[in-house]
Design an enzyme around this catalytic site. Sequence first.
Site, PDB file in Angstrom:
ATOM      1  CB  VAL A  84      -0.954  -0.018   1.221  1.00 25.09           C
ATOM      2  CG1 VAL A  84      -1.532   1.356   1.493  1.00 25.09           C
ATOM      3  CG2 VAL A  84      -2.074  -1.007   0.955  1.00 25.09           C
TER       4      VAL A  84
ATOM      5  CB  CYS B  65      -7.175  -7.286   2.830  1.00 26.24           C
ATOM      6  SG  CYS B  65      -5.865  -6.114   2.467  1.00 26.24           S
TER       7      CYS B  65
HETATM    8  N1  LIG Z   1      -2.043  -5.202   0.612  1.00 24.04           N
HETATM    9  C1  LIG Z   1      -3.229  -4.738   0.239  1.00 24.04           C
HETATM   10  O1  LIG Z   1      -3.760  -5.110  -0.822  1.00 24.04           O
HETATM   11  C2  LIG Z   1      -3.961  -3.733   1.090  1.00 24.04           C
HETATM   12  C3  LIG Z   1      -5.078  -3.069   0.560  1.00 24.04           C
HETATM   13  C4  LIG Z   1      -5.736  -2.134   1.341  1.00 24.04           C
HETATM   14  C5  LIG Z   1      -5.302  -1.885   2.641  1.00 24.04           C
HETATM   15  N2  LIG Z   1      -4.225  -2.559   3.143  1.00 24.04           N
HETATM   16  C6  LIG Z   1      -3.778  -2.242   4.502  1.00 24.04           C
HETATM   17  O2  LIG Z   1      -2.639  -1.397   4.404  1.00 24.04           O
HETATM   18  C7  LIG Z   1      -1.721  -1.676   5.479  1.00 24.04           C
HETATM   19  C8  LIG Z   1      -0.357  -2.037   4.904  1.00 24.04           C
HETATM   20  O3  LIG Z   1      -0.493  -3.241   4.163  1.00 24.04           O
HETATM   21  P1  LIG Z   1       0.662  -3.769   3.203  1.00 24.04           P
HETATM   22  O4  LIG Z   1       0.123  -4.965   2.516  1.00 24.04           O
HETATM   23  O5  LIG Z   1       1.196  -2.623   2.407  1.00 24.04           O
HETATM   24  O6  LIG Z   1       1.752  -4.193   4.300  1.00 24.04           O
HETATM   25  P2  LIG Z   1       3.275  -4.624   4.075  1.00 24.04           P
HETATM   26  O7  LIG Z   1       3.577  -5.588   5.148  1.00 24.04           O
HETATM   27  O8  LIG Z   1       3.490  -4.978   2.642  1.00 24.04           O
HETATM   28  O9  LIG Z   1       4.095  -3.272   4.333  1.00 24.04           O
HETATM   29  C9  LIG Z   1       4.204  -2.651   5.574  1.00 24.04           C
HETATM   30  C10 LIG Z   1       5.575  -1.979   5.607  1.00 24.04           C
HETATM   31  O10 LIG Z   1       5.650  -1.158   6.779  1.00 24.04           O
HETATM   32  C11 LIG Z   1       6.986  -1.200   7.255  1.00 24.04           C
HETATM   33  N3  LIG Z   1       7.001  -0.721   8.633  1.00 24.04           N
HETATM   34  C12 LIG Z   1       6.450  -1.308   9.721  1.00 24.04           C
HETATM   35  N4  LIG Z   1       6.633  -0.514  10.810  1.00 24.04           N
HETATM   36  C13 LIG Z   1       7.289   0.584  10.376  1.00 24.04           C
HETATM   37  C14 LIG Z   1       7.749   1.769  11.024  1.00 24.04           C
HETATM   38  N5  LIG Z   1       7.530   1.996  12.316  1.00 24.04           N
HETATM   39  N6  LIG Z   1       8.404   2.699  10.273  1.00 24.04           N
HETATM   40  C15 LIG Z   1       8.625   2.497   8.971  1.00 24.04           C
HETATM   41  N7  LIG Z   1       8.197   1.397   8.297  1.00 24.04           N
HETATM   42  C16 LIG Z   1       7.538   0.463   9.005  1.00 24.04           C
HETATM   43  C17 LIG Z   1       7.388  -2.641   7.049  1.00 24.04           C
HETATM   44  O11 LIG Z   1       8.786  -2.797   7.052  1.00 24.04           O
HETATM   45  C18 LIG Z   1       6.746  -2.941   5.690  1.00 24.04           C
HETATM   46  O12 LIG Z   1       7.639  -2.678   4.626  1.00 24.04           O
HETATM   47  C19 LIG Z   1      -2.375  -2.789   6.285  1.00 24.04           C
HETATM   48  O13 LIG Z   1      -3.104  -2.223   7.337  1.00 24.04           O
HETATM   49  C20 LIG Z   1      -3.326  -3.446   5.294  1.00 24.04           C
HETATM   50  O14 LIG Z   1      -4.413  -4.061   5.933  1.00 24.04           O
HETATM   51  C21 LIG Z   1      -3.542  -3.467   2.382  1.00 24.04           C
END
Ligand SMILES: NC(=O)c1ccc[n+]([C@@H]2O[C@H](COP(=O)([O-])OP(=O)(O)OC[C@H]3O[C@@H](n4cnc5c(N)ncnc54)[C@H](O)[C@@H]3O)[C@@H](O)[C@H]2O)c1
Length: 434
Positions: free
Chosen positions: A11, A263
């Site tokens: 995201v 998700c």
């Molecule tokens: N993947 C999807 O399709 C999708 C769609 C809509 C919403 N979401 C939501 O978006 C959010 C993120 O999902 P994602 O799939 O991108 O997750 P992800 O695990 O791919 O990415 C999260 C990133 O955050 C980083 N991170 C964690 N703590 C941190 C900090 N304190 N400082 C800096 N970086 C930090 C991690 O290293 C990681 O790279 C979640 O809440 C998810 O539910 C995801």
Amino acid sequence: MRIVMIGTGYVGLVSGACFSDFGHHVCCVDKDAGKVAALLEGRIPIFEPGLDELVAKNVAAGRLEFTLDLAEALPGADAVFIAVGTPSRRGDGHADLSYVHAAAREMAPYLDPGAVVVTKSTVPVGTGDEVQRIIREARPDLEFSVASNPEFLREGAAIEDFKRPDRVVIGVNDEHAEAVLHEIYRPLLRNETALLVMKRRAAELTKYAANAFLATKIGFINEIADLCEKVRADVHDVARGIGLDTRIGPRFLQPGPGYGGSCFPKDTLALLKTAQDCDASLRIVEAVVTSNDTRKRSMGRKVIAALGGDAQGKVVALLGLTFKANTDDMRDSPAIAIVRALLDAGARVRAYDPEGMDQARALLDDEVVYCADAYEAMDGADAAVIVTEWDAFRALDFDRAGELLRERLLVDLRNLYDRADIERLGFRYVAVGR
Ligand SMILES: NC(=O)c1ccc[n+]([C@@H]2O[C@H](COP(=O)([O-])OP(=O)(O)OC[C@H]3O[C@@H](n4cnc5c(N)ncnc54)[C@H](O)[C@@H]3O)[C@@H](O)[C@H]2O)c1
């Protein structure tokens, strides 16, 4: 606008790249040194169609940067988006908010007056209040806002979804936050995208309600598919028959092995936990969660039944491992339960996925043999099983497959083929709900 994106995953990276493409200046921050190093070298750590070009273009234009260092990124930021993970908390299924809270604590010392902190991560109702409390505690005199802007993009079509969304939801409790978010999304408003402004709590809940509803639609058609098998009806006829009713709509009525991904599984669980904590009953969502959980392993049993009811010593070629096509994401993929069910029954598994092999190795049992393509996976197998609807599996060479497989058996858990076509080629064909 100057935007900081905390968390550069599926995201954060897509949102950051798209915002920079709108013309904003974006600095993406991540804790994962490997990810940031890759991005600084021009490599994209995830598979998402079109993302490499979009990132390269905006980095070259000087609008998109990457860093490990919050202190370097934050000064001067108008908006700071939190896009860190919110996985299921181990043990109880609540959303694990430790990454969101840590991000709030870590950013607090560097926020400028007037900064708008925006939660893009999917978070339970009330998380915005807690983010506000954490920052307020660290900076009692700072003027700042906390907003919610849930993200609805789908992996595999993320850029298109971000740039042409059905709607943008923003949850704000003050006018300044609304003005800043309006300015950030202004380029979309020219295309008449609906920008829904609501209170922060409603925005937080909207995301969970949307995911729970979509999961319900999938769970519903999967159960109808099971019934179709019993009564010898074709679920695609039924899905089309109901989907053309505009009150129902045709999307998310594709039967399959159950929903997975990063998700729906965790968000439906977290919504149930929120409801329990509030003494509200969400019995429909409860039923969907149970139905989907049991379905994934039952797909393993479906393969075993197709093998004659005994998988001991049989070899199964799994085509596709990711939870859906066009992503490398293996989180909660039905493939995980299918592999376990097959291994438990004494089968051996040979597997191939176009993009998910690295993530699969980290999640699946060691006994799985990973292959270079679909045909290597089928070599010596007793059945080929399509688990993910990758385009690469839509036009398999069945002459070659017939020579490689020990039995001409195709279990198609995504209904990519027509029974008559496959049977004409001398294969036994097992599909879902038809
Ligand atoms: N993947 C999807 O399709 C999708 C769609 C809509 C919403 N979401 C939501 O978006 C959010 C993120 O999902 P994602 O799939 O991108 O997750 P992800 O695990 O791919 O990415 C999260 C990133 O955050 C980083 N991170 C964690 N703590 C941190 C900090 N304190 N400082 C800096 N970086 C930090 C991690 O290293 C990681 O790279 C979640 O809440 C998810 O539910 C995801």
